[in-house]
Design a protein around this motif. Structure first.
Motif, mmCIF file in Angstrom:
data_model
loop_
_atom_site.group_PDB
_atom_site.id
_atom_site.type_symbol
_atom_site.label_atom_id
_atom_site.label_comp_id
_atom_site.label_asym_id
_atom_site.label_seq_id
_atom_site.Cartn_x
_atom_site.Cartn_y
_atom_site.Cartn_z
ATOM 1 N N ASN A 180 45.059 46.181 38.862
ATOM 2 C CA ASN A 180 44.915 44.323 39.137
ATOM 3 C C ASN A 180 45.165 44.270 40.141
ATOM 4 O O ASN A 180 45.859 43.938 41.026
ATOM 5 C CB ASN A 180 45.916 43.478 38.010
ATOM 6 N N THR A 217 43.225 50.512 31.129
ATOM 7 C CA THR A 217 43.095 49.423 30.650
ATOM 8 C C THR A 217 44.516 48.561 30.643
ATOM 9 O O THR A 217 46.213 49.097 30.252
ATOM 10 C CB THR A 217 43.377 49.185 29.109
ATOM 11 N N SER A 247 38.652 45.656 29.613
ATOM 12 C CA SER A 247 38.825 45.347 30.371
ATOM 13 C C SER A 247 38.043 43.674 30.496
ATOM 14 O O SER A 247 36.388 43.484 30.137
ATOM 15 C CB SER A 247 38.497 45.830 32.324
#
Length: 397
Positions: A180, A217, A247
């Motif tokens: 992220n 994930t 996602s």
């Protein structure tokens, strides 16, 4: 519906064969860079065998200090438990591992690297690419990464974050992969690339006979069970994903998030290729995003994607709409259209449900092995055997 982290990812079921790292807790103590052994290195030698965790950490220290190992080979001579300290990836910040790496069938376990401020790759290898990426002689093979955790910012992979100019064979990952940018689920300022084995596969690379069991994930916007992003005349052949891939930011695929071929490459018959793979893991994406059981997106339909298979119903968007093998922004391509020979299967004994070309009507293992017998030698593809979870096939080299 509020797609926050706790709701969105908790509501997606986990298939029982996916492997997740035991904990997000970091090892106590230092990073491995403070405990690295580089005494084994001799600049005049061309082959090295590593047998201790400290020596593998030494490899990272050498590469990250500018020693590329170009035209040298590094082998593992033992299974290595890396759980004592925090892992620093091999390569990054402009330095690449440029040699060959032979795991010799050994397992590297317990790696932990969580650094969302890191501006380069996160994985066992951060960057793996020779000086001459068109040479075709660089390889990574026979390696297992087990019970490991990689959480990064841009490029993240269970084996390598970024790999180019390299042929990869017989590699397996059980790593948990997360990516992220800015540690923010919805951030769109920069792209992030995450794959069960590789974040990015680029420049004449080939991924063959590989398996992913780890989850990917939550991840960025190029997300796949084997690779997040495939480009530069590269290919994924004869691989399988058992891990869950999720996602909400799009470009999510069971094998690859995005495969990209330019118009010029297509005219020159130098397309990316995704051939004779299958996906068992759950693939879960957001609404109005590219989600596919095999590939989230094949840009402009230029790349080749044929004879790929997936568990029926494994890919869905946030509203529960089922997606087929090849994703589009608002749905998916009907299996068989646009020369995408693909099919769903229900179990190991069922016949193919969709348009698998000449392999329609076969079981999964029959279809996989028929292609290997006919076409596999071009890529070094090996036969599949029913020795995976619950009798599902895996490539056996």
């Amino acid at each position: 519906r509020n797609y926050n982290d706790s709701y969105f990812f908790a509501t997606a079921p986990l298939y029982k064969y996916a492997h997740s790292f035991k904990t997000d807790d970091a090892p106590t103590g230092d990073s491995w860079s403070a405990h690295a052994d580089t005494s084994w290195y001799n600049s005049s030698a061309t082959e090295f065998t590593l047998t201790t965790p400290e020596q593998l950490a030494g490899l990272a220290k050498l590469v990250n200090g500018g020693t590329g190992f170009f035209k040298k080979t590094v082998k593992l001579g033992a299974d290595l438990d890396m759980s004592r300290y925090i892992w620093i990836p091999i390569g990054g910040d402009g330095y690449q591992f440029q040699g060959n790496f032979d795991g010799c069938g050994h397992t590297v376990s317990g790696m932990y690297c969580k650094d969302t401020n890191r501006t380069t790759g996160t994985g066992m290898f951060g960057e793996f690419m020779p000086e001459d990426r068109e040479d075709g002689n660089t390889y990574l093979k026979d390696l297992v990464v087990y019970d490991s955790y990689f959480y990064g910012r841009y490029y993240v992979g269970g084996i390598a974050a970024y790999i180019g100019g390299t042929t990869v064979t017989n590699c397996v990952s059980y790593a948990t992969v997360k990516a992220n940018h800015n540690n923010t689920l919805f951030s769109s300022e920069y792209n992030s690339f995450a794959g069960g084995l590789f974040g990015v596969v680029a420049w004449y690379s080939g991924i063959v006979n590989c398996v992913n069991y780890g989850s990917v994930t939550p991840a960025g916007n190029y997300v796949g069970g084997i690779a997040g992003y495939l480009y530069g005349k590269s290919y994924i052949v004869n691989c399988v994903n058992f891990g869950n891939v999720r996602s909400i930011r799009g470009n999510v695929g069971g094998i690859v998030g995005v495969a990209e071929t330019s118009e010029y490459e297509a005219e020159e018959n130098e397309q990316t290729k995704v051939i004779n793979n299958y996906n068992f893991g759950m693939v879960y994406g957001g609404n109005n995003t590219y989600v596919g059981a095999i590939a989230g997106r094949n840009v402009s339909d230029y790349g080749i994607a044929q004879f790929n298979y997936y568990l029926d119903g494994c890919a869905t968007d946030a509203n529960g709409n089922v997606r087929y093998a090849m994703g589009t922004k608002s749905g998916s391509v009907t299996d068989g259209d646009k020369n995408y020979f693909a099919s769903a299967f229900e179990n190991t004994e069922s016949k193919m449900k969709g348009s698998a070309g000449e392999y329609s009507g076969m079981t999964l293992i029959e279809a996989l092995n028929t292609w290997v017998t006919t076409n596999g030698s071009e890529y070094g593809a090996v036969a599949w055997e029913a020795t995976g979870p619950n009798g599902y096939p895996v490539p056996v080299g």
